[in-house]
Scaffold this motif. Structure first.
Motif, PDB file in Angstrom:
ATOM      1  N   ILE A   1     -99.415  49.875 -30.699  1.00  0.00           N
ATOM      2  CA  ILE A   1    -100.694  49.222 -31.008  1.00  0.00           C
ATOM      3  C   ILE A   1    -101.354  48.781 -29.708  1.00  0.00           C
ATOM      4  CG2 ILE A   1     -99.918  48.345 -33.262  1.00  0.00           C
ATOM      5  CD1 ILE A   1     -99.646  45.572 -31.948  1.00  0.00           C
ATOM      6  N   SER A   2    -102.624  48.418 -29.810  1.00  0.00           N
ATOM      7  CA  SER A   2    -103.322  47.781 -28.691  1.00  0.00           C
ATOM      8  C   SER A   2    -103.099  46.280 -28.775  1.00  0.00           C
ATOM      9  CB  SER A   2    -104.815  48.090 -28.741  1.00  0.00           C
ATOM     10  OG  SER A   2    -105.051  49.477 -28.607  1.00  0.00           O
ATOM     11  N   GLY A   3    -102.862  45.640 -27.634  1.00  0.00           N
ATOM     12  CA  GLY A   3    -102.635  44.200 -27.648  1.00  0.00           C
ATOM     13  C   GLY A   3    -102.102  43.708 -26.330  1.00  0.00           C
ATOM     14  N   THR A   4    -101.323  42.651 -26.409  1.00  0.00           N
ATOM     15  CA  THR A   4    -100.761  42.004 -25.229  1.00  0.00           C
ATOM     16  C   THR A   4     -99.247  41.910 -25.386  1.00  0.00           C
ATOM     17  OG1 THR A   4    -102.771  40.681 -24.979  1.00  0.00           O
ATOM     18  CG2 THR A   4    -100.823  39.929 -23.791  1.00  0.00           C
ATOM     19  N   VAL A   5     -98.540  42.197 -24.297  1.00  0.00           N
ATOM     20  CA  VAL A   5     -97.080  42.062 -24.317  1.00  0.00           C
ATOM     21  C   VAL A   5     -96.738  40.569 -24.328  1.00  0.00           C
ATOM     22  CG1 VAL A   5     -94.939  42.510 -23.075  1.00  0.00           C
ATOM     23  CG2 VAL A   5     -96.750  44.244 -23.115  1.00  0.00           C
ATOM     24  N   ILE A   6     -96.143  40.105 -25.415  1.00  0.00           N
ATOM     25  CA  ILE A   6     -95.802  38.679 -25.514  1.00  0.00           C
ATOM     26  C   ILE A   6     -94.308  38.441 -25.323  1.00  0.00           C
ATOM     27  CG2 ILE A   6     -97.754  38.156 -27.000  1.00  0.00           C
ATOM     28  CD1 ILE A   6     -95.839  38.199 -29.385  1.00  0.00           C
ATOM     29  N   GLU A   7     -93.527  39.494 -25.352  1.00  0.00           N
ATOM     30  CA  GLU A   7     -92.085  39.349 -25.105  1.00  0.00           C
ATOM     31  C   GLU A   7     -91.575  40.661 -24.513  1.00  0.00           C
ATOM     32  OE1 GLU A   7     -88.083  38.892 -27.757  1.00  0.00           O
ATOM     33  OE2 GLU A   7     -89.822  37.659 -28.344  1.00  0.00           O
ATOM     34  N   LYS A   8     -90.749  40.561 -23.493  1.00  0.00           N
ATOM     35  CA  LYS A   8     -90.255  41.764 -22.802  1.00  0.00           C
ATOM     36  C   LYS A   8     -88.819  41.537 -22.369  1.00  0.00           C
ATOM     37  CE  LYS A   8     -90.795  44.001 -18.308  1.00  0.00           C
ATOM     38  NZ  LYS A   8     -89.639  43.305 -17.751  1.00  0.00           N
ATOM     39  N   THR A   9     -87.948  42.451 -22.804  1.00  0.00           N
ATOM     40  CA  THR A   9     -86.552  42.431 -22.336  1.00  0.00           C
ATOM     41  C   THR A   9     -86.216  43.693 -21.561  1.00  0.00           C
ATOM     42  OG1 THR A   9     -85.783  43.379 -24.420  1.00  0.00           O
ATOM     43  CG2 THR A   9     -85.827  40.969 -24.265  1.00  0.00           C
ATOM     44  N   ALA A  10     -87.152  44.639 -21.545  1.00  0.00           N
ATOM     45  CA  ALA A  10     -86.893  45.915 -20.875  1.00  0.00           C
ATOM     46  C   ALA A  10     -86.970  45.752 -19.361  1.00  0.00           C
ATOM     47  CB  ALA A  10     -87.905  46.960 -21.325  1.00  0.00           C
ATOM     48  N   VAL A  11     -85.972  46.279 -18.664  1.00  0.00           N
ATOM     49  CA  VAL A  11     -85.969  46.341 -17.200  1.00  0.00           C
ATOM     50  C   VAL A  11     -85.425  47.708 -16.805  1.00  0.00           C
ATOM     51  CG1 VAL A  11     -85.726  43.863 -16.815  1.00  0.00           C
ATOM     52  CG2 VAL A  11     -83.677  45.267 -17.098  1.00  0.00           C
ATOM     53  N   ALA A  12     -85.813  48.149 -15.617  1.00  0.00           N
ATOM     54  CA  ALA A  12     -85.357  49.459 -15.145  1.00  0.00           C
ATOM     55  C   ALA A  12     -83.841  49.476 -15.023  1.00  0.00           C
ATOM     56  CB  ALA A  12     -86.009  49.785 -13.815  1.00  0.00           C
ATOM     57  N   GLY A  13     -83.218  50.561 -15.531  1.00  0.00           N
ATOM     58  CA  GLY A  13     -81.769  50.711 -15.465  1.00  0.00           C
ATOM     59  C   GLY A  13     -81.022  50.109 -16.621  1.00  0.00           C
ATOM     60  N   LEU A  14     -81.734  49.413 -17.515  1.00  0.00           N
ATOM     61  CA  LEU A  14     -81.061  48.758 -18.633  1.00  0.00           C
ATOM     62  C   LEU A  14     -80.506  49.793 -19.611  1.00  0.00           C
ATOM     63  CD1 LEU A  14     -80.489  46.058 -20.192  1.00  0.00           C
ATOM     64  CD2 LEU A  14     -82.668  46.485 -21.377  1.00  0.00           C
ATOM     65  N   ARG A  15     -79.263  49.608 -20.015  1.00  0.00           N
ATOM     66  CA  ARG A  15     -78.709  50.429 -21.085  1.00  0.00           C
ATOM     67  C   ARG A  15     -79.166  49.841 -22.416  1.00  0.00           C
ATOM     68  NH1 ARG A  15     -74.838  54.045 -22.621  1.00  0.00           N
ATOM     69  NH2 ARG A  15     -73.874  53.665 -24.674  1.00  0.00           N
ATOM     70  N   VAL A  16     -79.748  50.660 -23.259  1.00  0.00           N
ATOM     71  CA  VAL A  16     -80.274  50.181 -24.529  1.00  0.00           C
ATOM     72  C   VAL A  16     -79.463  50.794 -25.658  1.00  0.00           C
ATOM     73  CG1 VAL A  16     -82.580  49.818 -23.615  1.00  0.00           C
ATOM     74  CG2 VAL A  16     -81.995  52.028 -24.626  1.00  0.00           C
ATOM     75  N   GLU A  17     -79.396  50.012 -26.739  1.00  0.00           N
ATOM     76  CA  GLU A  17     -78.706  50.464 -27.937  1.00  0.00           C
ATOM     77  C   GLU A  17     -79.715  50.577 -29.073  1.00  0.00           C
ATOM     78  OE1 GLU A  17     -75.663  51.406 -28.059  1.00  0.00           O
ATOM     79  OE2 GLU A  17     -75.041  50.732 -26.051  1.00  0.00           O
ATOM     80  N   PRO A  18     -79.433  51.337 -30.080  1.00  0.00           N
ATOM     81  CA  PRO A  18     -80.349  51.434 -31.220  1.00  0.00           C
ATOM     82  C   PRO A  18     -80.604  50.054 -31.844  1.00  0.00           C
ATOM     83  CG  PRO A  18     -78.709  53.175 -31.327  1.00  0.00           C
ATOM     84  CD  PRO A  18     -78.287  52.268 -30.215  1.00  0.00           C
ATOM     85  N   GLY A  19     -81.865  49.771 -32.121  1.00  0.00           N
ATOM     86  CA  GLY A  19     -82.242  48.498 -32.746  1.00  0.00           C
ATOM     87  C   GLY A  19     -82.526  47.381 -31.777  1.00  0.00           C
ATOM     88  N   MET A  20     -82.280  47.560 -30.489  1.00  0.00           N
ATOM     89  CA  MET A  20     -82.541  46.509 -29.506  1.00  0.00           C
ATOM     90  C   MET A  20     -84.059  46.347 -29.325  1.00  0.00           C
ATOM     91  SD  MET A  20     -81.403  46.296 -25.478  1.00  0.00           S
ATOM     92  CE  MET A  20     -79.658  46.383 -25.882  1.00  0.00           C
ATOM     93  N   THR A  21     -84.551  45.091 -29.400  1.00  0.00           N
ATOM     94  CA  THR A  21     -85.977  44.824 -29.198  1.00  0.00           C
ATOM     95  C   THR A  21     -86.271  44.814 -27.703  1.00  0.00           C
ATOM     96  OG1 THR A  21     -86.128  43.514 -31.225  1.00  0.00           O
ATOM     97  CG2 THR A  21     -87.858  43.205 -29.587  1.00  0.00           C
ATOM     98  N   LEU A  22     -87.137  45.715 -27.278  1.00  0.00           N
ATOM     99  CA  LEU A  22     -87.486  45.819 -25.865  1.00  0.00           C
ATOM    100  C   LEU A  22     -88.831  45.160 -25.552  1.00  0.00           C
ATOM    101  CD1 LEU A  22     -86.359  49.514 -25.343  1.00  0.00           C
ATOM    102  CD2 LEU A  22     -85.070  47.425 -24.873  1.00  0.00           C
ATOM    103  N   TYR A  23     -89.758  45.237 -26.490  1.00  0.00           N
ATOM    104  CA  TYR A  23     -91.069  44.604 -26.304  1.00  0.00           C
ATOM    105  C   TYR A  23     -91.518  44.037 -27.649  1.00  0.00           C
ATOM    106  CZ  TYR A  23     -91.704  47.260 -21.918  1.00  0.00           C
ATOM    107  OH  TYR A  23     -91.572  47.784 -20.669  1.00  0.00           O
ATOM    108  N   ARG A  24     -92.315  42.947 -27.569  1.00  0.00           N
ATOM    109  CA  ARG A  24     -93.114  42.487 -28.707  1.00  0.00           C
ATOM    110  C   ARG A  24     -94.563  42.477 -28.242  1.00  0.00           C
ATOM    111  NH1 ARG A  24     -92.472  37.248 -30.789  1.00  0.00           N
ATOM    112  NH2 ARG A  24     -93.322  37.971 -32.767  1.00  0.00           N
TER     113      ARG A  24
END
Length: 501
Positions: A176-199
């Motif tokens: 969607i168009s909007g503003t990033v209000i929450e961010k957990t994503a960082v370069a090199g991060l290992r992610v798992e299914p279902g992990m919230t990376l942005y709101r």
């Protein structure tokens, strides 16, 4: 004691007298106050009038996100974040903007399997075995569906098909168009299914929540317009709309949540978690109202004091309806255009009750109940001049009224029920008769429902003036005598005349 102090003393005695007793509604009687007395107690007036009124419902509003315009960026496949494009909280993004690239071994394998399945399908198209062709087509469809379920867009699948090469990394785009209000994503991060990376929140519209008391809920409807004022922007008003009313109450606060929806400004100055004041104005049509301070509410009954003319104040019980910011609706008891007391009415009420109490005690005495006493119930003197002289300085029944000495008495030995001639003797300070004065008096029984009657007099001579009065019952009657002389201000004094049944 001067006039204002006497009034306050009467009010205090009345309150103390009845504070210790169970709540009892005492009767009230009409009273009379001249212009000087009204000014001394700060009496002011208002008018009963029919006018359009509205109920204003105010509540504290808390801004919040529009829940319909929130999005979470999660993955359905594990992997590692390589390149980050949306790299800080608060960054504005548009729908389709790249957020980050993902390297996923599982996704890379799935792409290769899909390409292999497509190649197998192509090769088996010329096969003479229908089962082989169907199996190859089914495998290609399943491989394509797995990529779709892992959130590859149709465009990304087409690019894969056209290139024929599996891409090592996959670009994840903003939903969607909007503003990033929450961010957990960082370069090199290992992610798992279902992990919230942005709101991501679209702040083009915001919600405001307020608490409305249960007695105000019948006036709140979905779709109503409301005004929002914020401390941060005191000069601006924002228009909101009622979007939802909670079907349940908070058991502790006895309020229900109401949600308002409003558009944000182009520069999005409305921010979630801001506080403001929400006002709902509900028109109620034309009603008969009096100023809010005019109504004396004892909890059991409501009373106003109405202007009866010539300084008379008449207690009037009223039935009230809605209460508004500066007015009270009156359903019965007053008529449009009548003047009512709006300040000083507590003192007027105290005097009215005391006069009624004195009259009731007099009636009890006339009925053979004279042993009952009310020591504290003494009405304030309504004299228009100086204080009476000390006891013994004047003959019995004579009062000092300014520079005059005045006596009131019936022409017969006693006053009785029916027609009576009432005489007023007026002498100067030296005891000489005063001739040529204009003398009149008014009289009433200080009880609820009794009217005040006026009576002119004629001069008999030797300072005596006579007027007619008709008494409807036995007991103490109040007479207020007014004496006017050329070149001098008029004076008034209150007398009590006992009438025999």
């Amino acid at each position: 004691m001067n006039r204002p102090l006497a009034l306050f003393a009467v009010a205090a005695v009345t309150r103390l007298t009845f504070a210790a007793e169970p709540p009892v509604e005492l009767p009230q009687a009409p009273i009379r106050l001249d212009a000087g007395q009204q000014q001394a107690i700060g009496l002011t007036w208002g008018t009963a009038e029919r006018r359009p009124v509205e109920r204003v419902i105010r509540t504290v509003g808390r801004l919040d996100f529009d829940e319909r315009k929130l999005a979470q960026v999660t993955l359905k496949v594990g992997g590692f974040i390589e390149e980050l494009f949306a790299n800080y909280t608060g960054q504005p993004v548009r729908r389709g903007d790249p957020l980050f690239t993902l390297y996923s071994p599982d996704l890379l394998t799935a792409q290769r399997e899909y390409l292999l399945a497509r190649e197998t399908e192509r090769r088996l198209q010329a096969s003479s075995l229908p089962e082989a062709r169907a199996s190859a087509a089914s495998l290609a469809r399943a491989s394509r569906e797995r990529l779709r379920l892992w959130d590859l867009s149709p465009q990304q699948v087409r690019e894969l098909e056209e290139s024929g090469q599996a891409r090592r990394t996959l670009t994840i785009h903003s939903p969607i168009s909007g503003t990033v209000i929450e961010k957990t994503a960082v370069a090199g991060l290992r992610v798992e299914p279902g992990m919230t990376l942005y709101r991501i929140a679209d702040l083009s519209t915001v919600w405001a929540y307020g608490d409305v008391y249960e007695y105000e809920l019948p006036l709140v409807k979905v779709g109503q317009q409301a005004d929002l004022a914020l401390t941060a922007y005191p000069a601006e008003r924002f228009t909101a709309r009622v979007a939802w009313v909670s079907p349940v109450l908070d058991s502790k606060t006895r309020t229900a949540k109401v949600r308002f929806e409003l558009p944000n400004s182009p520069d999005q100055i409305l921010r979630p978690e801001m506080y403001g004041t929400v006002e709902l104005r509900v028109p109620l049509g034309e009603r008969l109202v009096v100023p809010g301070t005019a109504v004396l509410d004892s909890g059991r009954r409501q009373v106003v004091f109405v202007d009866g003319g010539d300084g008379r104040l008449l207690p009037r019980e009223v039935r009230v309806g809605g209460r508004f910011d500066d007015a009270v609706e009156v359903l019965a008891g007053v008529e449009p255009g009548e003047r009512v007391v709006t300040s000083g009415n507590f003192l007027v009420d105290s005097e009215s009750r005391l006069q009624a109490a004195e009259s009731m005690m007099g009636m009890m005495g006339a009925l053979g109940m004279g042993g009952v006493k009310m020591e504290s119930a003494r009405p304030m003197e309504m004299g228009g001049g100086e204080a009476p002289a000390p006891p013994g300085a004047l003959p019995a029944g004579e009062k000092q009224v300014g520079d005059l000495r005045v006596t009131v008495f019936p022409a017969r030995e006693t006053a009785t029920v029916g027609e009576n001639a009432i005489r007023v003797r007026v002498r100067d300070a030296a005891g000489a008769p005063v001739a040529g004065a204009t003398v009149r008096f008014s009289y009433t029984m200080d009880m609820p429902g009794m009217t005040i009657e006026e009576a002119p007099t004629r001069e008999l001579g030797d300072g005596v003036y006579e007027g007619a009065a008709r008494f409807s019952m036995g007991g103490p009657w109040s007479l207020v005598v007014e004496i006017a002389r050329p070149g001098k201000p008029p004076v008034r004094e209150k007398f009590t005349l006992r009438v025999q049944p």
